[in-house]
Design a protein around this motif. Structure first.
Motif, PDB file in Angstrom:
ATOM      1  N   UNK A 217       0.825  -1.215   0.000  1.00 49.04           N
ATOM      2  CA  UNK A 217       0.000   0.000   0.000  1.00 49.04           C
ATOM      3  C   UNK A 217       0.855   1.259   0.000  1.00 49.04           C
ATOM      4  N   UNK A 218       2.107   1.135   0.452  1.00 53.20           N
ATOM      5  CA  UNK A 218       2.998   2.296   0.489  1.00 53.20           C
ATOM      6  C   UNK A 218       3.421   2.745  -0.908  1.00 53.20           C
ATOM      7  N   UNK A 219       3.133   1.939  -1.926  1.00 49.30           N
ATOM      8  CA  UNK A 219       3.401   2.362  -3.300  1.00 49.30           C
ATOM      9  C   UNK A 219       2.600   3.613  -3.631  1.00 49.30           C
ATOM     10  N   UNK A 220       1.548   3.868  -2.862  1.00 52.12           N
ATOM     11  CA  UNK A 220       0.757   5.095  -3.033  1.00 52.12           C
ATOM     12  C   UNK A 220       1.624   6.346  -2.907  1.00 52.12           C
ATOM     13  N   UNK A 221       2.688   6.292  -2.089  1.00 50.53           N
ATOM     14  CA  UNK A 221       3.579   7.448  -1.957  1.00 50.53           C
ATOM     15  C   UNK A 221       4.299   7.724  -3.270  1.00 50.53           C
TER      16      UNK A 221
END
Length: 371
Positions: A217-221
């Protein structure tokens, strides 16, 4: 009868998957896919501590010195750090459509003027830009004061308008971006997300079920424009990745790696001690760390001194394929000082461990450019 995959096999795999044979700096960054950065030097920055185990003859500061000539970019991904340009291109152009991220008319005008200034100068130091524009200060996220010009350059960098050309004494210098990526179609976005997910999984595998969703989910950054596509991309990843349940925990790893290959990883070890960075791929996922090694490592640089249990910048101590303790290393008057702690309370008594620890201390001195 096929051998049964066990936790000790995953432990070996977690170590050997990322501690590949040391290679060139450029090849190591491509192999890792991403190198997380951190400004604290205790005794060196996290990116340097990570690369020293994976790059031949690497010394602290080599990445910063050689960055301008490498095919990499300093930018956000799942964290802030360094990525190969091929991976960097998958995350752009970024579109920030949340109200708190949308620039008002004044900020847009300032960004246009700043871009013209950067094009005119070629490479710009934030201090030079502030002297020219005198934007002043503003309240930052934490309630303190920040330089408006620096904040503007950071925002322009994140949006891909400018790039980091190099660093000067640790300060980022900005140059015009060389990207001209068109807006992606939905199909192209999904393909890019799948590739980005594969980069993350390859680096941090094996990943327990309790970690994989949060990490991906940190790929959102790195790709905020595809926030709405990310949940489906993570679901696709779980279907295509190999996985196995051990002691009630489901683990995921890249599809090409079979359980047989993981078991083969578990048959390879050497008598080596390594001091790992707090953000090393072997250490980064704290949930995985506890599952694999049975104790809790905590990064305590921001913990009040009286409450620290391991130390300000404790480096996990890897012996063979097991993290058995930690090291606190400092440089005082040009000399390296070390303190060690062990989960069991005592260091291994084997002569092989003593020799390996001595060798790692010597390697750390060379890395730090100490006599």
């Amino acid at each position: 009868m096929k051998p049964l995959l066990q936790l000790n096999h995953l432990r070996h795999y977690a170590v050997n998957n990322t501690l590949f044979t040391p290679t060139t700096l450029a090849k190591a960054i491509v192999r890792l896919g991403f190198v997380q950065a951190d400004p604290i030097r205790a005794p060196a920055r996290a990116q340097d501590l990570t690369l020293r185990h994976r790059v031949k003859n690497y010394c602290a500061g080599d990445l910063e010195t050689r960055y301008p000539k490498l095919n990499i970019e300093e930018d956000f991904f799942v964290n802030y750090g360094f990525v190969p340009r091929e991976i960097h291109a998958l995350m752009h152009p970024r579109e920030l459509n949340r109200p708190k991220h949308i620039w008002n008319t004044t900020t847009k005008k300032r960004a246009d003027d700043m871009l013209a200034f950067v094009h005119e100068r070629g490479v710009v130091h934030p201090r030079e830009a502030e002297a020219h524009f005198a934007h002043g200060a503003a309240t930052n996220y934490w309630g303190g004061s920040s330089n408006v010009t620096t904040k503007l350059l950071d925002g322009m960098h994140y949006r891909g308008i400018v790039r980091i050309a190099k660093r000067e004494n640790g300060i980022r210098l900005y140059a015009p971006s060389h990207m001209h990526n068109p807006k992606s179609t939905i199909a192209e976005a999904d393909a890019a997300l799948d590739k980005l997910i594969d980069v993350v999984v390859q680096k941090y595998a094996p990943l327990p079920a309790g970690s994989i969703g949060g990490l991906l989910s940190r790929i959102e950054y790195g790709a905020p424009q595809w926030r709405g596509n990310l949940k489906a991309a993570i679901a696709r990843a779980k279907l295509r990745l190999n996985h196995s349940t051990i002691d009630g925990v489901t683990w995921y790893w890249p599809a090409p790696v079979t359980p047989k290959k993981i078991i083969a990883f578990g048959q390879q070890t050497d008598d080596t001690v390594r001091f790992l960075a707090p953000f090393d791929p072997i250490v980064w996922d704290r949930k995985r760390f506890e599952l694999l090694w049975g104790w809790a490592y905590r990064f305590e640089a921001y913990t009040p001194a009286a409450k620290r249990k391991l130390g300000y910048y404790a480096l996990p101590l890897l012996w063979r394929d097991t993290v058995i303790g930690w090291a606190n290393i400092s440089v005082v008057n040009g000399a390296m000082q070390t303190e060690f702690g062990y989960v069991s309370g005592n260091a291994p008594k084997e002569r092989a461990f003593k020799n390996a620890l001595k060798a790692e201390c010597a390697a750390m001195q060379t890395f730090l450019r100490l006599a």
